[in-house]
Design an enzyme around this catalytic site. Structure first.
Site, PDB file in Angstrom:
ATOM      1  N   GLU A 207      22.790  11.140 -13.684  1.00  0.00           N
ATOM      2  CA  GLU A 207      23.197  12.291 -12.881  1.00  0.00           C
ATOM      3  C   GLU A 207      22.660  12.220 -11.456  1.00  0.00           C
ATOM      4  OE1 GLU A 207      21.779  12.468 -15.896  1.00  0.00           O
ATOM      5  OE2 GLU A 207      23.373  13.256 -17.188  1.00  0.00           O
TER       6      GLU A 207
ATOM      7  N   HIS B 164      30.208  23.789 -19.682  1.00  0.00           N
ATOM      8  CA  HIS B 164      29.366  24.158 -20.833  1.00  0.00           C
ATOM      9  C   HIS B 164      28.214  25.062 -20.423  1.00  0.00           C
ATOM     10  CE1 HIS B 164      31.753  20.837 -22.257  1.00  0.00           C
ATOM     11  NE2 HIS B 164      31.439  21.139 -23.490  1.00  0.00           N
TER      12      HIS B 164
ATOM     13  N   LEU C 221       0.823  -1.208   0.000  1.00  0.00           N
ATOM     14  CA  LEU C 221       0.000   0.000   0.000  1.00  0.00           C
ATOM     15  C   LEU C 221       0.857   1.257   0.000  1.00  0.00           C
ATOM     16  CD1 LEU C 221      -2.757  -1.055   2.576  1.00  0.00           C
ATOM     17  CD2 LEU C 221      -3.002  -0.840   0.092  1.00  0.00           C
TER      18      LEU C 221
END
Lengths: 632, 632
Positions: free
Chosen positions: B372, B421, B191
């Site tokens: 990640e 980046h 549950l």
């Protein structure tokens, strides 16, 4: 454009012609990326035969009418293989060779480095790995349960991205919802960016995983056109109950011996001289034109229509205590008469009150269980089919899906996210359950709308507004029940705010939303007793924010107390400062009260007091600002 | 405290006594949550027998010395079962019954609603489901490869949280790294919060998934003490190559007939009258004291020590073009002489330059592939064992792990995250790869440090500083190579900034970091040619921010141009505004230049210009501010 091109029609195309088409896709992937000076040719070459067979013989798509509701869907979950996708678009006559060669990855071009819906044939942006499949699950769910159309969703995945947990959330939900219209093609080329993948070419290990998660699995040689053709035909005949996963063993850089199956060639265009040799080895340039299959037209409008049902929003009695999360449930249920509104939740619908919609409209409610990434991805997929999804969970747990929200914005998705149990207001459950970063997170999303109602009337009105708002909309709701402040029918335009009390004698403005608005009101009463007139602003629209009203308050009262149940960074307070900065904030004294501590458990009152955002602290901050004199 | 308590010693305890201990844990879970008025007793009762057998007979833990490095680890991934965990702490004598009854979920108490490391026996905070196991994988990795100690990591998981993709990232990595010291106990009580789980009691389906992901699987009746005992003994004898997953079939609310295996009782304390009946049905209160197993003391210090190796940081020649991501790699490798420094990456180490460390110190580098969430969770686990992890990927993809970063702060983890980046500076790859929300996301984390170097000298210095910085530290690096600005040895204290040029005649201050700092310098030169003196500030420390220097610049020049390669919300610009607001921003004119558009592909120059953050736009903004006259 097609005049001089050999036409491959789906009913007559031979395996040899499909092999030629695969070579064309390779050559064009090399040409376009070499011409751009960047891109991923080798990741395109591994999947070229798969795509040749798919578009040549199996995909049902009217390339002249990308909005035809019966079209199949083609998603590149491995978005970096964009040279291949765009070469496919050339092969079907959707883009010209000139556009491919001069546009790819160039400024202002629609042929971006990774696919986005600036192209009419792209459903969702990809490029953050592990997201195309989850979004595809959303589209397949729409196909089976909402559109009830026989389209198929074909998703090309990389093998590296199978390491993302989101891929398994997606397969799990695809199996749970019996998405036999979903066909997942995994391009197992063995090599990732920096070296071999975890599972290399061990297709049996992928197979055991996919089967355990409920998929039908087919294994193919990804360079054997006949083998692929057979598998696609089999996959295209839907299994009654399951998604299909096709594991294709391929070679990265296939077809050019200098790079084929070699490390060190990820994400690198071939230099001109190598590109020349590659094209020779691949048999030269070709100009085949694919005339593939078209779907039976659906006769459906471009987007699902709301239908003629009348929306009757809930109303509340002023002074009654109603939680904004409850008002969310009420309003969502009321919106359910709109046939384009759908709802999803992450196994907490009895806390977010999405269960009201679930009970009223079970056919348009989708339980995503505890898988917030898939929760948001499904919403993005629904949006790609024109639905207006509302996806809810605790505000804290939307942080699990931030990458999906960010990509949703790039996908141009129109989705409503609802985060309940915001802030330390929740009390005893402690910091893991407290959304204290959600405003910062959602504000920073491109084109987003961030709403934070303080009462049930506002919450219901904002839910109605969200259903037609473009982009990513976010509603922050509160756990506890607080008095209804506004009468039925009060308007709450997005980008507005409410000035609750205002006189020309105001010495300070108190600005809050949610629980802190109620604390601001209590503080204003205390200040009033001291003879200090305080303006109170309900900043229900945090983004866009009502710069004009805020600037007027700053000018007229000279002092602002900004109060939020959120960490100090990136939330309501900084939204106000940013708005003022844009207007020249001359001489405003500001106190910013926020949750700078790490909270623990406690009652709401104890935690608000500890964090310094309770009425007493607000009043004290106002007195300090006033005690400091009116700034020059 | 233990004077009057029956002592159960691990070598003599009977199964009947363990059953009694299980009942005690149930009774205490009910008593504590009823007394607090909130909590999850039924989720505790399902796992009570599992915990009784574990702490009574198998867990090796010196409760008097939680910092003993050889201790086993016990993680409640289902953190909401905190009543059970705290009842275990009472049973072993670590907390008193009084603390349990008066502290649980109360303000100021260490017995929070969900476990956090304010308790010395808790390694990592849990409560956001699907995170305890991933962190446990990090600890088990440390045990096997770094500590090289025979401790085991026991993780109690809920069945609902198996829907989180992060659980499968964790199992995948556990198998890949052969973590035979990891024992995962899944409390399959069927549950969830709002109803049945996806897979209900179908243990075979869980088993197939766990086996496919590489685990050894044992199935037990979670209420049969003998069965559990046997499984734990088997699990405790490590399989040479695999983690163990124990699937325990249990009943939620087990032991009290009014709630046992019933829906509608998640997260609800029993009312007083029901609690009384429950305690009677469970055989009343008990006061058993567990004297469990202790590990062979390791003789190790509390935290791994850096060792005597000399750190020689890299140096750079002024004017040479070096990317800050390259400087990260150089500096990380230099730090490798410290034995407590470890590194991880998400399959992009040849882009982040973490590969320099990987090649120099392969034994302390861990490839997390494209996962990640597990990347950050592993770092949190390493931190729990006292290591100083550096985890890197693209800045954009750290958004995938935001919930893990947020929870890492609650876990009091000391970890360094590095996002490469950043921003539109990356050019052709397009928006999916551009970190444009990372500063907002990381700033909003409690106690975080956010650093954004503009040259290689600064980057290297900041990497060194991060290795000793408490909390979550973030370094934002840039793709492109830009001139080295600072001489070797220049100090870069966290919380500082660099004023590059300053005269008393300055009419405006240009503030940037990373690529925009270089644009600011170019703009200042252009302004200089027009006879306008511009101050330039390198805001390498975005949080904490140097409020004093910023305020001085605002006062002295009266005009600020804030420029960032980030969406406008929550980043460098708002950090400056917040700092000024705290200081009284009287009369400063501000222009905030940020990426307000949705970028596409292009060259760096094209994209900087389009977004309005290039040198030309900066100079123009400065001229506009000056043209507007010096504000009052």
């Amino acid at each position: 454009m097609s005049d001089d091109r050999t036409v491959l029609s789906a009913d007559k195309v031979t395996h040899q012609q499909l092999r030629e088409l695969g070579q064309q896709l390779r050559v064009d992937s090399i040409r376009s990326s070499t011409s751009a000076g960047s891109g991923h040719p080798t990741s395109s070459m591994s999947a070229a035969d798969l795509l040749a067979v798919l578009v040549g013989r199996h995909l049902r798509y009217d390339w002249n009418d990308p909005h035809e509701a019966a079209n199949d869907h083609l998603i590149f979950s491995k978005g970096h293989a964009s040279p291949l996708l765009y070469s496919v678009y050339k092969a079907v006559g959707a883009v010209s060779d000139d556009e491919l060669m001069t546009g790819y990855r160039r400024f202002g071009s629609r042929l971006e480095g990774h696919p986005t819906p600036v192209l009419p044939w792209v459903d969702v942006a990809t490029g953050s790995l592990g997201q195309g499949l989850p979004a595809g699950v959303g589209i397949a769910l729409a196909g089976r349960y909402l559109d009830k159309l026989p389209y198929r969703v074909w998703v090309l995945c990389g093998d590296s991205e199978m390491a993302e947990g989101s891929m398994w959330e997606a397969l799990d939900k695809a199996a749970y919802y019996h998405l036999s219209n979903l066909i997942v093609i995994v391009d197992v080329n063995r090599l990732g960016q920096r070296g071999p993948t975890e599972l290399s070419w061990e297709l049996d290990r992928y197979a055991r995983r996919a089967e355990a998660f409920g998929a039908r699995v087919l294994e193919v040689d990804g360079h054997d056109v006949a083998d692929i053709d057979k598998a696609f035909a089999h996959a295209g005949e839907p299994d009654a109950n399951r998604p299909t996963v096709i594991l294709a063993k391929t070679e990265k850089g296939r077809g050019f011996s200098e790079v084929q199956d070699r490390e060190g060639w990820h994400g690198k265009p071939l230099p001109d001289d190598m590109a020349k040799r590659a094209i020779i080895e691949l048999g030269g340039e070709r100009n085949l034109l694919v005339s593939g299959l078209r779907p039976q037209p659906s006769g459906r409008p471009r987007r699902p229509e709301p239908g003629a049902g009348q929306v009757r929003m809930p109303t509340y009695t002023r002074g009654a205590k109603v939680a904004t999360r409850k008002a969310y449930g009420d309003a969502l249920k009321a919106l359910g008469t709109r046939l384009d509104v759908v709802a999803l939740d992450g196994e907490v619908s009895n806390s977010t009150f999405a269960d009201e919609f679930a009970q009223a409209y079970p056919e348009r409610f989708f339980e995503m269980f505890i898988a917030e990434q898939q929760l948001v991805a499904t919403a993005v997929g629904f949006s790609a089919r024109g639905y207006r999804p509302f996806a809810s969970t605790f505000a804290a747990f939307l942080s699990r899906a931030y990458d999906f929200i960010r990509m949703g914005a790039i996908s141009q998705a129109d989705i409503s996210l609802v985060g309940s149990h915001a802030g330390i207001e929740i009390g005893a459950d402690g910091p893991s359950q407290m959304g204290l970063e959600d405003l910062a997170m959602l504000r920073a999303v491109h084109g987003s709308t961030v709403l934070y109602p303080s009462d049930a009337t506002a919450a219901a009105a904002l839910v109605a507004a969200m259903a037609d708002q473009p982009g990513i909309s976010y509603l922050r709701t509160t756990r506890g029940a607080y008095p209804v402040l506004y009468p039925d029918g009060e308007p709450f335009p997005i980008g507005g705010c409410k000035v609750l009390s205002s006189t020309s004698a105001d010495q300070v403005t108190l600005i809050g939303a949610g629980v802190t608005l109620h604390e601001c009101m209590t503080a204003a009463e205390a200040l009033q007793r001291d003879g200090i007139a305080a303006r109170v602003i309900d900043l229900y629209s945090v983004k866009p924010v009502d710069a004009a009203t805020l600037t007027a308050a700053a000018r007229e009262t000279g002092r602002l107390v900004l109060v939020e149940d959120h960490h100090p960074e990136g939330g309501l307070g900084e939204a106000v400062l940013e708005a003022l900065a844009g207007q020249g904030l001359s001489g405003t004294a500001v106190a910013h009260l926020a949750v700078a501590n790490m909270p623990g458990s406690g009652t709401t009152a104890e935690l608000l007091d500890e964090a310094g955002i309770s009425a007493d602290h607000i009043a004290a901050a106002a007195r300090r600002l006033i005690g400091g004199g009116k700034p020059a």
